[in-house]
Design an enzyme around this catalytic site. Structure first.
Site, PDB file in Angstrom:
ATOM      1  N   GLY A   1       0.833  -1.201   0.000  1.00  0.00           N
ATOM      2  CA  GLY A   1       0.000   0.000   0.000  1.00  0.00           C
ATOM      3  C   GLY A   1       0.864   1.246   0.000  1.00  0.00           C
ATOM      4  CB  SER A   2      -1.790   2.559   0.968  1.00  0.00           C
ATOM      5  OG  SER A   2      -1.530   3.249   2.141  1.00  0.00           O
TER       6      SER A   2
END
Length: 200
Positions: free
Chosen positions: A165-166
């Site tokens: 992620g992110s």
């Protein structure tokens, strides 16, 4: 000599777990072994850490991805970069500075491209004049800072990575405003190379 292409620290444990499954199942269940092998290679690719060369001036993007947040917070400007699954997830210092605090803040796990992600779990690296926030997403739940209070950072230095992620935000110094930005919403940027603003 530093290799031009490597992987983020700690990611081998994820890959080795996949390879450990692939080896004993290669004879008994070849399809499962192929899936495990592909996952292991995918983990290493996801955590790739290519060499970057910062330009001579400017405050730099801390992450690869696309600009997803540009907003004023009091007299400061926040610029956020959303990291897609195909982007490099090693984060870099946007400018030189001394780390005064590395603060882990628990929170939610909303998709990093949504407005709700402002309440997500994060690690905030405070350098006094500016801050960098490494923010978890709905799938990304492992934030790995490489630095600690007292460290002296150089522009483009690796400061951490987010596994799977992110988003990475920069809270710019108070001297910079929206008019100083060299990037626009949705623009693609590269960690340690793309200038967010020119240095004053």
């Amino acid at each position: 000599m530093t290799p031009p292409y490597a992987v983020a620290p700690g990611c081998w444990r994820y890959a080795i777990a996949c390879f450990a499954v692939a080896l004993p199942t290669a004879i008994l269940a070849p399809p499962l072994a192929a899936v495990a092998l592909a996952l292991g290679v995918g983990v290493l690719w996801f955590h790739r850490d290519p060499k970057r060369t910062p330009p001579e001036s400017g405050i730099l993007a801390p992450a690869d991805g696309h600009i997803s947040v540009i907003r004023e917070e009091g007299d400061r400007l926040r610029v956020g970069t959303f990291m897609n699954v195909t982007d490099v997830h090693v984060n870099r210092a946007p400018m030189a500075g001394t780390v005064t605090e590395v603060d882990h803040r628990p929170g939610a796990y909303k998709p990093a491209f949504s407005k709700d992600s402002d309440r997500n779990e994060r690690v905030v690296v405070d350098c006094g004049e500016y801050e960098v926030a490494l923010i978890a997403g709905w799938f990304a739940r492992r934030i790995h800072p490489y630095i600690e209070p007292g460290d002296e950072l150089t522009r483009g230095q690796r400061i951490g990575h987010v596994s799977f992620g992110s988003r990475a935000d920069v809270l710019l110094p108070a001297a910079y405003s929206r008019e100083d930005l060299l990037v626009t919403d949705g623009e693609a940027v590269r960690a340690g190379e793309t200038r967010l603003v020119e240095t004053k």
